[in-house]
Design an enzyme around this catalytic site. Sequence first.
Site, PDB file in Angstrom:
ATOM      1  N   ASP A 121       0.818  -1.205   0.000  1.00  0.00           N
ATOM      2  CA  ASP A 121       0.000   0.000   0.000  1.00  0.00           C
ATOM      3  C   ASP A 121       0.860   1.266   0.000  1.00  0.00           C
ATOM      4  O   ASP A 121       0.498   2.265  -0.622  1.00  0.00           O
ATOM      5  CB  ASP A 121      -0.923  -0.001   1.219  1.00  0.00           C
ATOM      6  CG  ASP A 121      -2.040  -1.028   1.100  1.00  0.00           C
ATOM      7  OD1 ASP A 121      -2.414  -1.359  -0.040  1.00  0.00           O
ATOM      8  OD2 ASP A 121      -2.522  -1.507   2.143  1.00  0.00           O
TER       9      ASP A 121
ATOM     10  N   GLU B 253      -4.412  10.449   3.983  1.00  0.00           N
ATOM     11  CA  GLU B 253      -4.692  11.436   5.015  1.00  0.00           C
ATOM     12  C   GLU B 253      -3.515  12.359   5.275  1.00  0.00           C
ATOM     13  O   GLU B 253      -2.371  12.037   4.968  1.00  0.00           O
ATOM     14  CB  GLU B 253      -5.086  10.755   6.326  1.00  0.00           C
ATOM     15  CG  GLU B 253      -3.938  10.144   7.113  1.00  0.00           C
ATOM     16  CD  GLU B 253      -3.514   8.781   6.639  1.00  0.00           C
ATOM     17  OE1 GLU B 253      -2.322   8.631   6.299  1.00  0.00           O
ATOM     18  OE2 GLU B 253      -4.351   7.870   6.614  1.00  0.00           O
TER      19      GLU B 253
END
Length: 326
Positions: free
Chosen positions: A99, A174
């Site tokens: 990821d 984020e």
Amino acid sequence: MLNVPPVSKNVPPQHSPPEKTGKKVGIIYNDVKPVACQVSQELIIKLETYGCQVETATGLGGLLGYASAEKPPTLTPIEALVPEAFDGAMDFAIVLGGDGTVLSAFRQVAPQGIPLLAVNTGHMGFLTEAYLNQLPYALEQVLAGNYQIEERTMVAVSLVRSGQTMWEALCLNEMVLHREPLTSMCHFEVTIGRHSPVDIAADGIILSTPTGSTAYSLSAGGPVITPGVKVLQLIPICPHSLAARGLVFPSAEPVSVSSANPDPLVMVVDGNAGCYVAPGDRVCLREAKFPAKFIRLKDPEFFKVLREKLGWGLPHIAKPTSVELP
């Protein structure tokens, strides 16, 4: 690695992909993982046999690193992270890694609108579409055009000092803003769009996209948001008030965050880029003009991914039966 024996019975059958496609294809790989390096070399050979023009880059190119507290942040424009040969003529790119590499790769290709096929060579692979043993079939389908594009919101994060942009980065998950050490409480002043500023007393705050709602913000008590919803969420980290709770708002609303504390803050974007924020600085977020384009081999099924990767929706208690006890 392209001939790895299947480890799952769900791997679709393989067929010969179209000959001599003439496509321009990119490969971005995690160069610290030997398996990703090996597969990238084998993939180059395979793609060239199909007449593809192949360009490569490492995920390192999308990592801005962390600026030190002693030196001013260095501005690297968002578009400057695009590898030289990755242009608008590229049909698609393949990213090999976990990821973190996917997050880095989108920082490199999103400004050019290049769709990514994410192949998991890491651990969880929440953002990836295929495993290594599925790569031959996935490659066949993508070369034949049998795929769809799922677009996800990205955010442009910038550090503004005295009206001047000192640092910026693309964000898919984020932005986290906190003090050092993390256990120290801070007063954040947050302005969302045209609304009045709000004050939040907490160890830190998280501003997350729907994609990032299953990452740090989930661990901090935030909700899971399905990827197609055009919103962002603000999550306080260990707030000092029962009234300070998560907030979901439209992603079209720009956000400005500053601190009333005299000490510097630390900003981290997607866990792999960041800088120090001095007193008086503002952290600004706005929806990026280019989304992240994920290649999907079938209709995206977000709830299925939640169940398989995070165990969401699985039964945790024995269900009652109609059998009567003696």
